[in-house]
Structure formats: C-alpha cells, structure tokens
Motif scaffolding. Structure first.
Motif, PDB file in Angstrom:
ATOM      1  N   SER A   6       0.858  -1.185   0.000  1.00 45.33           N
ATOM      2  CA  SER A   6       0.000   0.000   0.000  1.00 45.33           C
ATOM      3  C   SER A   6       0.894   1.236   0.000  1.00 45.33           C
ATOM      4  O   SER A   6       2.027   1.194   0.490  1.00 45.33           O
ATOM      5  CB  SER A   6      -0.925   0.015   1.222  1.00 45.33           C
ATOM      6  OG  SER A   6      -0.159   0.037   2.412  1.00 45.33           O
ATOM      7  N   LYS A  52      -1.777  -1.542  -7.760  1.00 45.05           N
ATOM      8  CA  LYS A  52      -3.073  -1.820  -7.132  1.00 45.05           C
ATOM      9  C   LYS A  52      -3.914  -0.546  -7.036  1.00 45.05           C
ATOM     10  O   LYS A  52      -5.131  -0.572  -7.247  1.00 45.05           O
ATOM     11  CB  LYS A  52      -2.844  -2.396  -5.734  1.00 45.05           C
ATOM     12  CG  LYS A  52      -2.285  -3.813  -5.731  1.00 45.05           C
ATOM     13  CD  LYS A  52      -1.903  -4.246  -4.324  1.00 45.05           C
ATOM     14  CE  LYS A  52      -3.061  -4.201  -3.378  1.00 45.05           C
ATOM     15  NZ  LYS A  52      -2.686  -4.665  -2.015  1.00 45.05           N
ATOM     16  N   TRP A  53      -3.252   0.579  -6.703  1.00 46.92           N
ATOM     17  CA  TRP A  53      -3.998   1.837  -6.549  1.00 46.92           C
ATOM     18  C   TRP A  53      -4.553   2.316  -7.887  1.00 46.92           C
ATOM     19  O   TRP A  53      -5.646   2.871  -7.942  1.00 46.92           O
ATOM     20  CB  TRP A  53      -3.077   2.891  -5.946  1.00 46.92           C
ATOM     21  CG  TRP A  53      -3.762   4.181  -5.625  1.00 46.92           C
ATOM     22  CD1 TRP A  53      -4.454   4.494  -4.506  1.00 46.92           C
ATOM     23  CD2 TRP A  53      -3.824   5.340  -6.467  1.00 46.92           C
ATOM     24  NE1 TRP A  53      -4.942   5.770  -4.588  1.00 46.92           N
ATOM     25  CE2 TRP A  53      -4.580   6.307  -5.782  1.00 46.92           C
ATOM     26  CE3 TRP A  53      -3.323   5.642  -7.726  1.00 46.92           C
ATOM     27  CZ2 TRP A  53      -4.836   7.562  -6.315  1.00 46.92           C
ATOM     28  CZ3 TRP A  53      -3.580   6.895  -8.264  1.00 46.92           C
ATOM     29  CH2 TRP A  53      -4.330   7.840  -7.563  1.00 46.92           C
ATOM     30  N   LEU A 103      -7.860   0.675  -8.615  1.00 42.58           N
ATOM     31  CA  LEU A 103      -8.900   0.818  -7.600  1.00 42.58           C
ATOM     32  C   LEU A 103     -10.039   1.683  -8.125  1.00 42.58           C
ATOM     33  O   LEU A 103      -9.811   2.819  -8.552  1.00 42.58           O
ATOM     34  CB  LEU A 103      -8.303   1.451  -6.337  1.00 42.58           C
ATOM     35  CG  LEU A 103      -9.272   1.701  -5.181  1.00 42.58           C
ATOM     36  CD1 LEU A 103      -9.747   0.390  -4.589  1.00 42.58           C
ATOM     37  CD2 LEU A 103      -8.610   2.563  -4.106  1.00 42.58           C
ATOM     38  N   LYS A 107     -11.132   3.934   0.948  1.00 43.65           N
ATOM     39  CA  LYS A 107     -10.095   3.951  -0.081  1.00 43.65           C
ATOM     40  C   LYS A 107     -10.597   4.620  -1.355  1.00 43.65           C
ATOM     41  O   LYS A 107      -9.870   5.369  -2.011  1.00 43.65           O
ATOM     42  CB  LYS A 107      -9.639   2.522  -0.378  1.00 43.65           C
ATOM     43  CG  LYS A 107      -8.857   1.866   0.745  1.00 43.65           C
ATOM     44  CD  LYS A 107      -8.403   0.472   0.352  1.00 43.65           C
ATOM     45  CE  LYS A 107      -7.588  -0.182   1.465  1.00 43.65           C
ATOM     46  NZ  LYS A 107      -7.165  -1.554   1.078  1.00 43.65           N
ATOM     47  N   LYS A 153      -9.138   8.139  -3.183  1.00 43.52           N
ATOM     48  CA  LYS A 153      -8.812   8.295  -4.598  1.00 43.52           C
ATOM     49  C   LYS A 153      -9.711   9.340  -5.256  1.00 43.52           C
ATOM     50  O   LYS A 153      -9.281  10.056  -6.172  1.00 43.52           O
ATOM     51  CB  LYS A 153      -8.952   6.953  -5.309  1.00 43.52           C
ATOM     52  CG  LYS A 153      -8.361   6.952  -6.715  1.00 43.52           C
ATOM     53  CD  LYS A 153      -8.283   5.570  -7.298  1.00 43.52           C
ATOM     54  CE  LYS A 153      -7.626   5.608  -8.675  1.00 43.52           C
ATOM     55  NZ  LYS A 153      -7.496   4.273  -9.278  1.00 43.52           N
ATOM     56  N   HIS A 193       1.263  11.254  -3.482  1.00 44.41           N
ATOM     57  CA  HIS A 193       1.055  11.102  -4.931  1.00 44.41           C
ATOM     58  C   HIS A 193       1.957  12.098  -5.663  1.00 44.41           C
ATOM     59  O   HIS A 193       1.490  12.989  -6.374  1.00 44.41           O
ATOM     60  CB  HIS A 193      -0.414  11.330  -5.287  1.00 44.41           C
ATOM     61  CG  HIS A 193      -1.361  10.507  -4.474  1.00 44.41           C
ATOM     62  ND1 HIS A 193      -1.615   9.181  -4.743  1.00 44.41           N
ATOM     63  CD2 HIS A 193      -2.089  10.805  -3.371  1.00 44.41           C
ATOM     64  CE1 HIS A 193      -2.473   8.690  -3.856  1.00 44.41           C
ATOM     65  NE2 HIS A 193      -2.784   9.662  -3.019  1.00 44.41           N
TER      66      HIS A 193
END
Length: 448
Positions: free
Chosen positions: A26, A252-253, A256, A277, A281, A324
């Motif tokens: 993560s 993975k992000w 999502l 989550k 995002k 980010h």
C-alpha cells in the motif's frame, strides 16, 4: 514451556509478516518530498514576476502612470522593500521599467516601458476574450461542491488562477443569471454563489479532464480499457526511489475504482474500508480536476485549502499530496519557504504548459521581459551609476570623477604654459614672457 514459547514466537512472526506485507503493498502515508528543479526554477521566475506586478500596481495607481524614484522608494517599503532597494530593483529590469529625468522638475521618474504597457493591454484583451471559458470554469467549480454552492470570497482570492477579472462579481456572476444565483449579504465573506440548474449542468459538464484524457488515449493508442479505466498519468520526479513493493502498491492503486468528483456520494455508505479507499482516490481526482480548471494548471496550497470543506478534501493536504508525487508537485520556492504551490505534473513539460492558452501566453510575455539581460537594454549612461551601491555613495563617486577631470584639465594647461615659456626663453631674440602675462591671458609671447 518450550512449546508455549515456540507458539508465541510463531504467532508474533506471522503477525509481523502480515503487517509488513500489508504495509509494503500500500502507498505509505508519510513520504519525503523529492525536489524537481524544473518546477523550482519556474517558481524563481514567478517570484520576480510577482514583485514586478506589485511595482506595476504602484506606478499605475499614480497620476499620468509615473512616479518619482524618491516617492517610489518610500512607498515600496509597504510591500517589504528596504531603503534604496526599489531603485536597484527597477534598474534590474530595464525592459519593464523606464527611468528618465523629468524635463521640468529635473528629478528621476519611473514609468512602464512600451513593451510592458503593450503586455498589459494584451493580457486585458485576452482576459475579456476568454470570459465564456471563465463562466464554464465557475459552473464546473460549483458542480465539484457537495452542496452546489461556493463562497464568493474564496473565488475572489483565487480569481487570477481561474482567469477571472477583478470585477467578476458583476461581469461574470450577475451578467449570467441563467447559470448563477448570488446570495447577497452585508459582508463579502458571507456571500455565496449557487448553480441555478445543477442537474442540467452535471449532464453537460460532468466529465472530468482525466476521463477525457483516458478516452483520447484509448482511441489513439488502443490501450486495454481495463488498465486505464481508473488510472492516472503518473510521472515521478527525478531521483524518486521506486522499490519493488512500491510498484505493486501503485499498480493496485491505479486499478482501484472510485466515484467521479462530479458524482453525488451522499447516498452511499462510506463506513467500510473499501469505501474509504475510494473516497481517498476521489479526493485525488477532485484536486486533479480543480487544478485542471485553472489557467496555468497550478494553485497555491493555501487557496486549495479554502475549498476543503465544500469538496470533502483531507485535513492534512500537504501530507496527502506527498503520497502522490507522480501526479502533483509541491514547490516551496518563491517566498522563503512560506508559499506552497501545487503543480499538475502531466500539464507541464520542460518548464512550459503542454497545451497553453491565450491568457497564459500573454502572462508569460512579462516573464520573458524580466529574463532579458539588462545589458541588452539602452540605458542612459548617467543613470548607470544608480544601479551599483546606492544613490548617495554613487553621487559622491561622480563628484570625485568631475574633480579629477578638472584637475587633469588644469594640469595639461599648466604643462602647455611651461612648454611655451621654455621655447620662448631659448628663442633667437632672447626675450621671455612674464608670469603676470601668462596668468592674465594664458598665452605665449611673440617675438618682434
């Protein structure tokens, strides 16, 4: 006893293993900022431009759009300049400011150069021509709000970023009653702007910039739709360390799912971990869309924080954006580390916008004038001494120069007189000149 110790050791190792695996796959919550010198150099130029704009406002507020250098020095202390610093500053940018001697008062005055005056006219014309685009920006900004309304004061503070004129309350808001409704109040900070037909605007304008970019990329490059359905354009700064598990976390992000920033999420259950989550995002997409609505695709962190309550943004915005760094960049240059400017990384390439607009190009002309070397400007030689150390010291050096020149002239005259007297002393007639004659007329004798 041994079995108990073995069981506890095995349980502890399994817990630490699962904890480390969950953390490694993560994105970390806290990350150190990696500098990108391209954006920092951009902010150094922007720092000079902001100081130039402050001086331009002082000059344009005076009668005949000119001001004496002595008065400018006293007024500039209000904006943080020291004594004699304003004079040295304006002489650093001779393509923007013009220093001249007043024909009647015989003192130094300052005014804008022709290039700077034409740049202001071009920017004002571009600002008026893009008012329809500014109306669209405000409509989309109201759609990003969860209540459909935004404080007028927050838009006023960020009006330059959104490409709005100073009188936008009348020229943009009140002139378009079919789009905006203004809730008036005695104080400006209590005024609100609300969208008249929110659902209709959402059907027409409810597509974010990243969604349009995904569609273009899918049509042109033919990338797999599942890979780019919820992904963002990520471009990490140079020197950013990307490990193996960090790549997995970003992968993975990127896949999502999340709700669009224009979608109403008031009816969803947001208590689950998966919903949280998605909301995180969605906050990234919200800031991405907010920066996309600006003219230069950048905004200060403090002005983004003004829209935090209306757009459900996180409280710790700086830490959130540092997670980010491939999408945003935070620059601390420009005001001794007190100013934090957030850039949209995908919108810039080699220090310039990928898709520049007319207003951006008009503003960049002022930066180009500031970057031109002062040596290429035609500055009066009598004013060149003003740039070095200060007014009083340089006046003394000029006076010393005049004294030395006068001394050299007298010295040369004395040499001429001595040479003439020597030549007359050794003449055929044997006559010589008297000192009184030389002092009175400063001429050599002639023999009969």
């Amino acid at each position: 006893m041994r079995s108990f110790l073995w069981y506890t050791a095995k349980l502890f190792s399994s817990r630490t293993l699962t904890r480390s695996m969950s953390q490694s796959t993560s994105i970390p919550k806290k990350q150190t900022r990696v500098r990108d010198h391209g954006y920092d150099d951009f902010m150094e130029v922007d720092k000079k431009v902001r100081k130039i704009l402050q001086f331009q406002e002082l000059i344009l507020s005076q009668t005949n759009n000119m001001i004496s250098v002595s008065r400018l020095d006293s007024i500039s202390r209000r904006i943080g300049f020291k004594q004699f610093e304003s004079g040295r500053f304006i002489l650093k940018f001779p393509h923007v400011f013009e220093v001249f001697e007043h024909p009647v008062q015989r003192i130094l005055y300052c005014r804008l150069s022709r290039k700077a005056a034409s740049q202001i006219e071009q920017e004002n014309e571009a600002l008026l021509r893009q008012i329809p685009d500014a109306v669209t920006r405000i409509r989309k900004l109201l759609l990003l709000s969860k209540t459909g309304r935004v404080r007028l004061e927050h838009i006023r503070i960020a009006r330059k970023a959104f490409g709005l004129p100073d009188d936008f309350e009348y020229s943009v808001i009140l002139k378009h009653p079919q789009f905006f409704r203004l809730f008036d109040a005695d104080e400006t900070r209590n005024k609100y702007i609300e969208a008249v037909e929110k659902e209709k605007d959402k059907s027409l304008l409810g597509v974010s910039a990243i969604e349009r970019m995904r569609e273009i990329e899918y049509r042109e490059k033919g990338v797999d739709a599942e890979d780019i359905r919820f992904s963002f354009i990520v471009n990490f700064p140079p020197g950013f360390k990307i490990g193996k598990y960090y790549k997995i976390a970003v992968w993975k992000w990127q896949r999502l799912p999340y709700w669009s920033p224009y979608e109403d999420v008031s009816g969803y259950d947001l208590r689950s971990l998966e919903a949280q989550k998605r909301m995180e995002k969605r906050a990234v997409a919200m800031i991405h869309e907010l920066l996309s609505l600006t003219v230069e695709k950048k905004m200060t962190l403090e002005r983004i924080a003004h829209f935090r309550m209306a757009m459900d943004l996180p409280k710790k915005l700086k830490e959130f954006l540092l997670q980010h760094q491939g999408i945003f960049y935070i620059s601390t240059r420009g005001n001794h580390g007190k100013l934090h400017t957030v850039f949209l990384r995908e919108a810039y390439r080699k220090g310039d916008l990928v898709e520049p607009n007319e207003l951006y190009l008009a503003r960049r002309k002022l930066a180009e004038l500031a970057l031109v070397s002062p040596r290429k400007a035609k500055v009066n030689k009598e004013l060149s001494y003003y740039r070095r150390d200060g007014l009083e010291e340089d006046k003394g050096s000029v006076e010393r120069g005049y004294i030395e020149d006068d001394f050299e002239v007298k010295r040369s005259r004395k040499r001429e007189v001595e040479s003439d007297s020597d030549s007359s002393a050794y003449s055929d007639d044997g006559d010589s000149c008297n000192g009184s004659d030389v002092d009175e007329e400063s001429s050599s004798c002639t023999s009969e």
